[in-house]
Design an enzyme around this catalytic site. Sequence first.
Site, PDB file in Angstrom:
ATOM      1  N   ARG A  82       1.273  -1.102  -0.273  1.00  0.00           N
ATOM      2  CA  ARG A  82      -0.138  -0.023   0.290  1.00  0.00           C
ATOM      3  C   ARG A  82       1.475   1.699  -0.187  1.00  0.00           C
ATOM      4  O   ARG A  82       0.207   2.401   0.888  1.00  0.00           O
ATOM      5  CB  ARG A  82      -1.266   0.413   1.097  1.00  0.00           C
ATOM      6  CG  ARG A  82      -1.383  -1.023   1.933  1.00  0.00           C
ATOM      7  CD  ARG A  82      -3.306  -1.372   1.189  1.00  0.00           C
ATOM      8  NE  ARG A  82      -4.027  -2.565   1.336  1.00  0.00           N
ATOM      9  CZ  ARG A  82      -4.431  -3.510   2.102  1.00  0.00           C
ATOM     10  NH1 ARG A  82      -4.686  -2.442   3.252  1.00  0.00           N
ATOM     11  NH2 ARG A  82      -4.833  -4.523   1.904  1.00  0.00           N
ATOM     12  N   ARG A  99      -3.985   5.900   1.322  1.00  0.00           N
ATOM     13  CA  ARG A  99      -4.236   6.993   2.319  1.00  0.00           C
ATOM     14  C   ARG A  99      -3.197   8.172   3.033  1.00  0.00           C
ATOM     15  O   ARG A  99      -3.936   9.052   3.076  1.00  0.00           O
ATOM     16  CB  ARG A  99      -5.666   5.915   3.326  1.00  0.00           C
ATOM     17  CG  ARG A  99      -6.544   5.795   2.605  1.00  0.00           C
ATOM     18  CD  ARG A  99      -7.457   5.421   3.461  1.00  0.00           C
ATOM     19  NE  ARG A  99      -6.887   3.956   3.666  1.00  0.00           N
ATOM     20  CZ  ARG A  99      -7.451   2.899   4.056  1.00  0.00           C
ATOM     21  NH1 ARG A  99      -8.691   3.184   4.789  1.00  0.00           N
ATOM     22  NH2 ARG A  99      -7.045   1.515   4.229  1.00  0.00           N
ATOM     23  N   ARG A 142      -8.486  10.576  -4.657  1.00  0.00           N
ATOM     24  CA  ARG A 142      -9.870   9.381  -3.732  1.00  0.00           C
ATOM     25  C   ARG A 142     -11.087  10.015  -3.518  1.00  0.00           C
ATOM     26  O   ARG A 142     -12.420   9.469  -3.834  1.00  0.00           O
ATOM     27  CB  ARG A 142      -9.221   8.484  -2.535  1.00  0.00           C
ATOM     28  CG  ARG A 142      -8.541   7.486  -2.890  1.00  0.00           C
ATOM     29  CD  ARG A 142      -9.646   6.009  -3.448  1.00  0.00           C
ATOM     30  NE  ARG A 142     -10.439   5.426  -2.053  1.00  0.00           N
ATOM     31  CZ  ARG A 142     -11.315   5.255  -2.077  1.00  0.00           C
ATOM     32  NH1 ARG A 142     -12.545   6.254  -2.165  1.00  0.00           N
ATOM     33  NH2 ARG A 142     -11.844   5.014  -0.495  1.00  0.00           N
ATOM     34  N   ASP A 154      -5.872  -3.976  -6.906  1.00  0.00           N
ATOM     35  CA  ASP A 154      -6.303  -4.915  -5.274  1.00  0.00           C
ATOM     36  C   ASP A 154      -6.156  -6.408  -5.881  1.00  0.00           C
ATOM     37  O   ASP A 154      -7.091  -7.033  -6.916  1.00  0.00           O
ATOM     38  CB  ASP A 154      -7.646  -4.774  -5.098  1.00  0.00           C
ATOM     39  CG  ASP A 154      -8.279  -4.830  -3.240  1.00  0.00           C
ATOM     40  OD1 ASP A 154      -7.231  -4.027  -2.493  1.00  0.00           O
ATOM     41  OD2 ASP A 154      -8.484  -6.127  -3.171  1.00  0.00           O
ATOM     42  N   TYR A 211     -11.977 -14.152   1.493  1.00  0.00           N
ATOM     43  CA  TYR A 211     -12.682 -13.234   1.470  1.00  0.00           C
ATOM     44  C   TYR A 211     -13.153 -13.438   0.886  1.00  0.00           C
ATOM     45  O   TYR A 211     -15.262 -13.530   1.538  1.00  0.00           O
ATOM     46  CB  TYR A 211     -11.322 -11.838   1.170  1.00  0.00           C
ATOM     47  CG  TYR A 211     -10.854 -11.314   1.515  1.00  0.00           C
ATOM     48  CD1 TYR A 211     -11.134 -10.694   2.631  1.00  0.00           C
ATOM     49  CD2 TYR A 211      -9.375 -11.939   1.946  1.00  0.00           C
ATOM     50  CE1 TYR A 211     -10.088  -9.888   3.898  1.00  0.00           C
ATOM     51  CE2 TYR A 211      -8.257 -11.234   2.186  1.00  0.00           C
ATOM     52  CZ  TYR A 211      -8.692 -10.336   3.031  1.00  0.00           C
ATOM     53  OH  TYR A 211      -8.113  -9.879   3.742  1.00  0.00           O
TER      54      TYR A 211
HETATM   55  O1  CP3 Z   1       0.722  -1.728  -2.330  1.00  0.00           O
HETATM   56  C1  CP3 Z   1       0.457  -0.774  -3.223  1.00  0.00           C
HETATM   57  O2  CP3 Z   1       0.675   0.445  -3.593  1.00  0.00           O
HETATM   58  C2  CP3 Z   1      -0.194  -1.684  -4.296  1.00  0.00           C
HETATM   59  C3  CP3 Z   1      -1.983  -1.279  -3.679  1.00  0.00           C
HETATM   60  C4  CP3 Z   1      -2.344  -2.653  -3.495  1.00  0.00           C
HETATM   61  C5  CP3 Z   1      -4.005  -2.412  -2.451  1.00  0.00           C
HETATM   62  N1  CP3 Z   1      -4.436  -3.630  -1.916  1.00  0.00           N
HETATM   63  C6  CP3 Z   1      -4.910  -0.965  -2.575  1.00  0.00           C
HETATM   64  C7  CP3 Z   1      -5.732  -0.991  -1.828  1.00  0.00           C
HETATM   65  C8  CP3 Z   1      -2.236  -4.254  -2.795  1.00  0.00           C
HETATM   66  C9  CP3 Z   1      -1.256  -4.673  -3.040  1.00  0.00           C
HETATM   67  C10 CP3 Z   1      -3.113  -4.789  -2.069  1.00  0.00           C
HETATM   68  C11 CP3 Z   1      -2.962  -5.674  -1.449  1.00  0.00           C
HETATM   69  C12 CP3 Z   1      -4.209  -6.476  -0.529  1.00  0.00           C
HETATM   70  N2  CP3 Z   1      -5.549  -6.153  -0.771  1.00  0.00           N
HETATM   71  C13 CP3 Z   1      -4.310  -7.409   0.149  1.00  0.00           C
HETATM   72  C14 CP3 Z   1      -2.526  -7.896   0.395  1.00  0.00           C
HETATM   73  C15 CP3 Z   1      -1.574  -7.173   1.276  1.00  0.00           C
HETATM   74  C16 CP3 Z   1      -1.952  -7.270   3.060  1.00  0.00           C
HETATM   75  O3  CP3 Z   1      -2.535  -6.161   3.629  1.00  0.00           O
HETATM   76  O4  CP3 Z   1      -2.944  -8.158   3.616  1.00  0.00           O
HETATM   77  C17 CP3 Z   1      -5.119  -7.429   0.903  1.00  0.00           C
HETATM   78  C18 CP3 Z   1      -5.804  -8.572   1.090  1.00  0.00           C
HETATM   79  C19 CP3 Z   1      -6.444  -6.790   0.174  1.00  0.00           C
HETATM   80  C20 CP3 Z   1      -8.008  -6.830   0.215  1.00  0.00           C
HETATM   81  C21 CP3 Z   1      -7.820  -5.026   0.765  1.00  0.00           C
HETATM   82  N3  CP3 Z   1      -8.201  -4.315   0.310  1.00  0.00           N
HETATM   83  C22 CP3 Z   1      -8.662  -4.890   2.055  1.00  0.00           C
HETATM   84  C23 CP3 Z   1      -8.631  -6.060   3.268  1.00  0.00           C
HETATM   85  C24 CP3 Z   1      -9.069  -3.125   2.292  1.00  0.00           C
HETATM   86  C25 CP3 Z   1      -9.503  -2.823   3.054  1.00  0.00           C
HETATM   87  C26 CP3 Z   1      -8.075  -2.726   4.074  1.00  0.00           C
HETATM   88  C27 CP3 Z   1      -8.034  -1.238   4.432  1.00  0.00           C
HETATM   89  O5  CP3 Z   1      -7.006  -0.862   4.932  1.00  0.00           O
HETATM   90  O6  CP3 Z   1      -9.108  -0.212   3.806  1.00  0.00           O
HETATM   91  C28 CP3 Z   1      -8.732  -2.979   0.836  1.00  0.00           C
HETATM   92  C29 CP3 Z   1      -8.581  -1.624   0.400  1.00  0.00           C
HETATM   93  C30 CP3 Z   1      -7.630  -0.976  -0.730  1.00  0.00           C
HETATM   94  N4  CP3 Z   1      -6.610  -1.651  -1.119  1.00  0.00           N
HETATM   95  C31 CP3 Z   1      -6.577   0.381  -0.140  1.00  0.00           C
HETATM   96  C32 CP3 Z   1      -5.437  -0.115  -0.857  1.00  0.00           C
HETATM   97  C33 CP3 Z   1      -5.415   1.878  -1.333  1.00  0.00           C
HETATM   98  C34 CP3 Z   1      -7.674   1.636   0.784  1.00  0.00           C
HETATM   99  C35 CP3 Z   1      -8.677   1.671   0.519  1.00  0.00           C
HETATM  100  C36 CP3 Z   1      -9.203   3.264  -0.250  1.00  0.00           C
HETATM  101  O7  CP3 Z   1      -7.994   3.816  -0.340  1.00  0.00           O
HETATM  102  O8  CP3 Z   1     -10.581   4.115   0.529  1.00  0.00           O
END
Ligand code: CP3
Length: 319
Positions: free
Chosen positions: A3, A7, A16, A52, A129
């Site tokens: 990530r 954010r 966003r 994602d 999930y």
């Molecule tokens: O790293 C990067 O910059 C690339 C983007 C990336 C995202 N998700 C964008 C994202 C990557 C590599 C992921 C992987 C991901 N997504 C995983 C594996 C890694 C980990 O965290 O364990 C998982 C389990 C997900 C599923 C997921 N996506 C969840 C559970 C959530 C909600 C959690 C949260 O922090 O809100 C997301 C949302 C998400 N994916 C965000 C981002 C930047 C936040 C969303 C937003 O901008 O509102």
Amino acid sequence: MMRQAGRYLPEYRAVRSKVDFLTLCKTPELAAEVTLQPVRRLGVDAAIVFADILLPLEAMGAELVFTPGDGPSFPHPIRSREAIATLTVPDVEDRLGYVLETIRQVRSELAGAVPLIGFGGSPWTLAAYLVEGGPSRTYSQLLAWSYSDPAGLAILLERLAETSAAYLGAQVEAGAQAIQIFDTWGGLLSAERWRAIALPPLRTVIAALARRVPVLYYINDGSHLLPELASLEVDVLSVDWRVPLATVRAVVGARPLQGNLDPAALLAPIPDIEAHTRRLLSEGSGGPHIVNLGHGILPQTPVDHARAFVETAQRAALP
Ligand code: CP3
């Protein structure tokens, strides 16, 4: 960083504020822009495509919703053999072409400055999930299925593996120069059950990528699995922060490791972040080491703290 586009960056929040998360993922111009933001702002040594792990599940036919504050959910979770029949192995160009287009645009804009990493979830973590319907404290639906009808769950995992193999292969063709597989929930399983349930579909995915690009495998909370992971056919093992890298090496040997600073350490004062980072470098020094966080960067991380982490690592590691 995981990530690294997210954010904690004001320029990400600005994008966003205009579009929801799925629209951002599905608009290549915007997804490419946020992919490049941390490269510019932090000087990290690689870009990771903005997407994602859950997107291919939507492409398979599962309705996916991202609710602000609550994160992702699947309103119709898959919990039976009959429900698996509602999922297809999608045509990747047709259903996930937006990720491929983002990759092409980012490669073109980077013009070789740093490499671009593509990614996806492990079949087991995707199933977590999809079966649960979203993040869960216990993953009891998934675990119940794994005990009540392991052969049925295996059908789902193989379908997820087939989709992932096609999706990640297409990312490589579009220009991803390495692939990271995220296994956030692999650690839920005992070593014996991980080997029986999670490993076969994971190997399907790894085999589809092997020798095409470097493959990085991330496991969260999986220190009990290290003896299994020692022989996993990937180029880099990426681990969370719970066990020091020197301890990981003692089990898996001198193979390349990635990680594993505690993301919460970036909330410490900057001099402490520098000290934590130097300590991480010395713990990782018994073999090749890609400096990274042990899990996703926290949204409240100050940007100059993230930069202190990157700069300390680069100062220490570069000649
Ligand atoms: O790293 C990067 O910059 C690339 C983007 C990336 C995202 N998700 C964008 C994202 C990557 C590599 C992921 C992987 C991901 N997504 C995983 C594996 C890694 C980990 O965290 O364990 C998982 C389990 C997900 C599923 C997921 N996506 C969840 C559970 C959530 C909600 C959690 C949260 O922090 O809100 C997301 C949302 C998400 N994916 C965000 C981002 C930047 C936040 C969303 C937003 O901008 O509102």
